[in-house]
Design an enzyme around this catalytic site. Structure first.
Site, mmCIF file in Angstrom:
data_model
loop_
_atom_site.group_PDB
_atom_site.id
_atom_site.type_symbol
_atom_site.label_atom_id
_atom_site.label_comp_id
_atom_site.label_asym_id
_atom_site.label_seq_id
_atom_site.Cartn_x
_atom_site.Cartn_y
_atom_site.Cartn_z
ATOM 1 N N CYS A 1 0.859 -1.188 0.043
ATOM 2 C CA CYS A 1 0.033 -0.040 0.146
ATOM 3 C C CYS A 1 0.878 1.123 -0.177
ATOM 4 O O CYS A 1 1.952 1.157 -0.570
ATOM 5 C CB CYS A 1 -0.944 0.058 1.119
ATOM 6 S SG CYS A 1 -0.005 0.086 2.743
HETATM 7 O O1 LIG Z 1 -1.614 3.011 2.924
HETATM 8 S S1 LIG Z 1 -1.562 3.254 4.242
HETATM 9 O O2 LIG Z 1 -2.580 2.780 4.959
HETATM 10 O O3 LIG Z 1 -0.255 2.959 4.590
HETATM 11 S S2 LIG Z 1 -1.336 5.211 4.343
#
Ligand SMILES: O=S(=O)([O-])[S-]
Length: 108
Positions: free
Chosen positions: A65
């Protein structure tokens, strides 16, 4: 069933190694198109069904992510779908890009 954390050094070793694994990037589509770890697949609601169908449950999955937070939720979910080895990339794509900025793939 749960997931484990993977650091960037281990990811680099995996990418140099022979063992197959799948990188799943859960960032928004534009961010994914603009830059991702080479070979990553985009995981979202639209692609999840096909990915779940075609990926053997013993294939290691690495979820990416932005910073390594939301990937943990996705990793836990994937473990719940029966995947045996699921990892959340610590530091996410942001950290990856800082240290491997010359090894980024872009385009759709
Ligand atoms: O994508 S995140 O939750 O690490 S900000």
């Amino acid at each position: 069933m749960s997931f484990e954390h993977l650091d960037l050094a281990s990811l680099a070793q995996w990418r140099d190694g022979e063992q197959p694994f799948v990188l799943l990037d859960i960032r928004d589509p534009l961010s994914f198109t603009q830059g991702r770890i080479p070979g990553s697949r985009h995981l979202d609601n639209a692609s999840a069904g096909a990915i779940l169908e075609e990926t053997p449950r013993d294939t290691p999955l690495v979820v990416v992510c932005y910073h390594g937070h939301s990937s943990q939720q996705a990793a836990a979910w994937l473990a719940g779908q029966g995947f045996e080895k699921v990892y959340s990339l610590d530091g996410g794509f942001t950290q990856y890009q800082l240290t491997h900025g010359d090894d980024v793939e872009s385009g759709s």
